[in-house]
Design an enzyme around this catalytic site. Structure first.
Site, mmCIF file in Angstrom:
data_model
loop_
_atom_site.group_PDB
_atom_site.id
_atom_site.type_symbol
_atom_site.label_atom_id
_atom_site.label_comp_id
_atom_site.label_asym_id
_atom_site.label_seq_id
_atom_site.Cartn_x
_atom_site.Cartn_y
_atom_site.Cartn_z
ATOM 1 N N ASP A 113 45.419 69.450 -49.922
ATOM 2 C CA ASP A 113 46.170 68.658 -48.952
ATOM 3 C C ASP A 113 47.640 68.907 -49.279
ATOM 4 O O ASP A 113 48.113 68.529 -50.357
ATOM 5 C CB ASP A 113 45.783 67.181 -49.133
ATOM 6 C CG ASP A 113 46.577 66.283 -48.203
ATOM 7 O OD1 ASP A 113 47.578 66.769 -47.625
ATOM 8 O OD2 ASP A 113 46.194 65.104 -48.058
ATOM 9 N N LYS A 211 59.194 97.185 -39.137
ATOM 10 C CA LYS A 211 58.745 98.231 -38.215
ATOM 11 C C LYS A 211 59.450 99.530 -38.592
ATOM 12 O O LYS A 211 60.664 99.534 -38.792
ATOM 13 C CB LYS A 211 59.067 97.840 -36.769
ATOM 14 C CG LYS A 211 58.214 96.681 -36.261
ATOM 15 C CD LYS A 211 58.560 96.342 -34.825
ATOM 16 C CE LYS A 211 57.891 95.061 -34.389
ATOM 17 N NZ LYS A 211 56.538 95.204 -33.900
ATOM 18 N N GLU A 245 57.931 91.682 -23.480
ATOM 19 C CA GLU A 245 56.495 91.567 -23.761
ATOM 20 C C GLU A 245 55.754 91.360 -22.455
ATOM 21 O O GLU A 245 56.263 90.681 -21.548
ATOM 22 C CB GLU A 245 56.233 90.349 -24.652
ATOM 23 C CG GLU A 245 56.856 90.460 -26.014
ATOM 24 C CD GLU A 245 56.460 89.270 -26.879
ATOM 25 O OE1 GLU A 245 55.371 89.312 -27.452
ATOM 26 O OE2 GLU A 245 57.234 88.303 -26.948
ATOM 27 N N HIS A 269 64.544 88.303 -34.680
ATOM 28 C CA HIS A 269 64.329 89.723 -34.378
ATOM 29 C C HIS A 269 65.499 90.371 -33.622
ATOM 30 O O HIS A 269 65.996 91.422 -34.012
ATOM 31 C CB HIS A 269 63.061 89.920 -33.545
ATOM 32 C CG HIS A 269 61.865 89.193 -34.074
ATOM 33 N ND1 HIS A 269 61.616 89.051 -35.405
ATOM 34 C CD2 HIS A 269 60.837 88.568 -33.438
ATOM 35 C CE1 HIS A 269 60.477 88.374 -35.572
ATOM 36 N NE2 HIS A 269 60.004 88.065 -34.395
HETATM 37 C C1 BG6 Z 1 56.801 86.897 -33.057
HETATM 38 C C2 BG6 Z 1 56.975 85.874 -31.989
HETATM 39 O O1 BG6 Z 1 57.716 86.683 -34.097
HETATM 40 O O2 BG6 Z 1 57.008 88.193 -32.514
HETATM 41 C C3 BG6 Z 1 56.004 86.134 -30.843
HETATM 42 O O3 BG6 Z 1 56.731 84.588 -32.525
HETATM 43 C C4 BG6 Z 1 56.159 87.547 -30.346
HETATM 44 O O4 BG6 Z 1 56.217 85.208 -29.784
HETATM 45 C C5 BG6 Z 1 56.091 88.531 -31.495
HETATM 46 O O5 BG6 Z 1 55.102 87.792 -29.425
HETATM 47 C C6 BG6 Z 1 56.404 89.929 -31.033
HETATM 48 O O6 BG6 Z 1 56.139 90.822 -32.071
HETATM 49 P P1 BG6 Z 1 55.666 92.319 -31.797
HETATM 50 O O7 BG6 Z 1 55.575 92.916 -33.157
HETATM 51 O O8 BG6 Z 1 54.348 92.212 -31.082
HETATM 52 O O9 BG6 Z 1 56.719 92.929 -30.942
#
Ligand code: BG6
Length: 517
Positions: A113, A211, A245, A269
């Protein structure tokens, strides 16, 4: 044909057969990996599959184990079966019965917990017992793959139980994103960490930094001498950074409703991509040299004018629309999203980096869910030639040179330029030089992140001052947007589209255009 509707004419192959082969890391030394949130999605979809694949690739040491920790009551055997199912699903081509049989003995489970101090004493005892079997030399990594509300109690109780100490080996703590919700909460999380852990023990995750193509930004810029002289306001007109995306929020709306695209993608990012694109050459490839330069970029970003925010920031939320031949629901119709939600699933912003190199060069950043394609890239638009001597002959404006660093999918680098079309008339044709990594990648982002943390390599992790700086820039913007958000303004783009019209208008006002998604 490329996205931009042109046939690439020239393409470059890699000159070395398999460069990754000679760039493989050595296996790190023995260690114990303790994963908090072991019954959750991240552990089963990313962390344990990553460990399994690293093991298969022979990149893990002889002596290591994984101790899963979560609230659910489970035995070691139940945890192993639970993980087996998800590794099989995640890695259908890597999973083998024999491989699993060898691997599963390294998996253990301890119910805990997170808020109960005494439970950490029991965790310590269990950890020491298992360490006795695996000779891990007191080297421990605690990986917090838990909801952000659990970070603070976990960190405090870990240090309270003496688990932050580095007696024999090392102790590291990995914190998943989101790192805070705003500047205040991220500072408070940093302060909580500092009570038990030293900065060198803290590994703040941003999987984009792992990446290969994102790391390649540094190599591309600083291992070649021909691009850097052009990388400034004298030659660059503007830069577009896109992370689009096609997926929606999937099953994560509970988190996403409180987060939105600015916290989810920009604070981490996208701003990391901006920093790698705009930073000065570091003096060495040491993690801290690079992190110093990145922070300088954040500090040079011109603060947003909150009174005229709409001129530089456009937000959107997807409505119902057609994507890849299927009708996709509006964001508001997703499970766990309120019917009048104003959470942005798209944002486009114009950013200025106020320093010598970038004076007057706008950086346009955008990211959104449920857009037409999945695509992430950095496109550097160069200025037009200073004297347009072909204008009178050709009539049309000559397209400027654009250098595109493609992050995903179809990873590579692409440069377009003008050539003379063969024939007696003067005609120009844009062509593209294209380098594609094809399927050269051997490590997934999570595999790379885990390996680097095991090796104590900090380059892929974000330093405290970096997190503070990006929250410092974005928190006021997010607050202002939230104050002004009106339910009737959303949805404002259809699933499967290129994003809201207002984002297009922002570019048109600047006499520029977005690259196609
Ligand atoms: C994550 C986000 O950090 O990155 C997500 O929380 C997003 O919402 C993802 O979909 C995208 O990562 P990638 O590697 O699929 O481009």
């Amino acid at each position: 044909m490329t996205d931009q509707g042109r046939d690439p004419i020239i393409s470059f192959a890699r000159t070395q057969k398999d460069p990754l082969d000679s760039c493989r890391m050595e296996a790190p030394g023995p260690l114990a990996l303790v994963v908090f949130g072991a019954s959750g999605d991240l552990t089963k979809r990313k962390i344990v599959p990553a460990i399994y694949r690293l093991e298969k690739l022979g990149l893990l040491p002889e002596d290591y184990f994984v101790l899963g920790v979560a609230r659910s009551g489970m035995t070691d055997q139940e945890f192993r079966s639970f993980m087996k199912k998800s590794v099989k699903e995640s890695l259908p081509n890597v999973f083998t019965k024999e491989g699993w049989a060898e691997f599963e003995g390294r998996l253990y489970y301890q119910p805990l917990d997170y808020g109960e101090a005494e439970a950490y004493g029991r965790l310590k005892k269990r950890l020491e017992d298992i360490e006795g079997k695996h000779a891990t030399e007191g080297k421990r990594i605690f990986y917090l793959a838990v909801p952000p509300s659990v970070y603070a109690p976990s960190i405090l109780h870990l240090s309270g139980a003496g688990l932050a100490e580095e007696d024999k080996g090392y102790t590291r703590i990995v914190i998943e994103k989101p790192f805070g919700h705003d500047l205040e909460s991220s500072r408070s999380l940093n302060a909580t960490l500092a009570k038990g852990f030293k900065e060198h023990q803290v590994f703040r995750m941003d999987h984009y930094l792992a990446k290969e193509t994102v790391q390649n930004i540094l190599m591309f810029r600083f291992a070649n001498s021909i691009f850097e002289p052009l990388w400034n306001s004298r030659y660059v007109d503007h830069v577009q950074i896109t992370v689009a995306e096609s997926l929606g929020v999937e099953h994560r709306a509970g988190y996403y409703e409180r987060s939105g695209v600015l916290r989810d993608m920009f604070q981490n990012h996208i701003f990391q991509l901006l920093a790698l694109t705009a930073m000065e050459p570091p003096s060495s490839f040491e993690a801290d040299s690079i992190r110093d330069e990145k922070v300088k970029v954040f500090r040079s970003v011109r603060p947003f004018d909150l009174e005229r925010l709409e001129e530089a920031v456009v937000v959107g939320q997807y409505g119902q629309g057609a994507l890849d031949g299927a009708v996709e629901d509006a964001y508001r119709d997703e499970t766990d999203v309120t019917g009048n939600s104003t959470t942005p699933t798209y944002c486009a912003m114009k950013v200025h980096v106020d320093n010598w190199r970038w004076n007057g060069v706008p950086f346009y950043l955008r990211s959104g869910k449920r857009l037409r394609h999945r695509m992430a890239e950095i496109a550097v638009f160069f200025r037009e030639p200073p004297h347009q001597m072909f204008d009178s002959m050709l009539g049309d404006r000559i397209e400027p040179n654009v250098l595109v660093l493609r992050i995903q999918p179809d990873e590579g680098v692409n440069l377009n330029f003008q050539t003379k079309q063969p024939g007696s008339r003067i005609c120009l044709t844009p062509v593209e030089m294209d380098f594609s990594y094809e399927d050269a990648f051997s490590l997934e982002a999570y595999e790379r992140i885990l390996l680097d943390c095991m090796a104590g390599e900090r380059l892929l992790f974000v330093r405290k001052d970096g997190v503070d700086a990006t929250w410092g820039l974005l928190s006021p913007v997010i607050e202002r947007l939230e104050e002004r958000a009106r339910p009737q303004d959303f949805p404002n783009y259809a699933a499967g589209s290129q994003g809201p019209d207002a984002a297009l208008a922002m570019m048109v006002r600047d006499s520029r255009g977005w690259r196609k998604i």
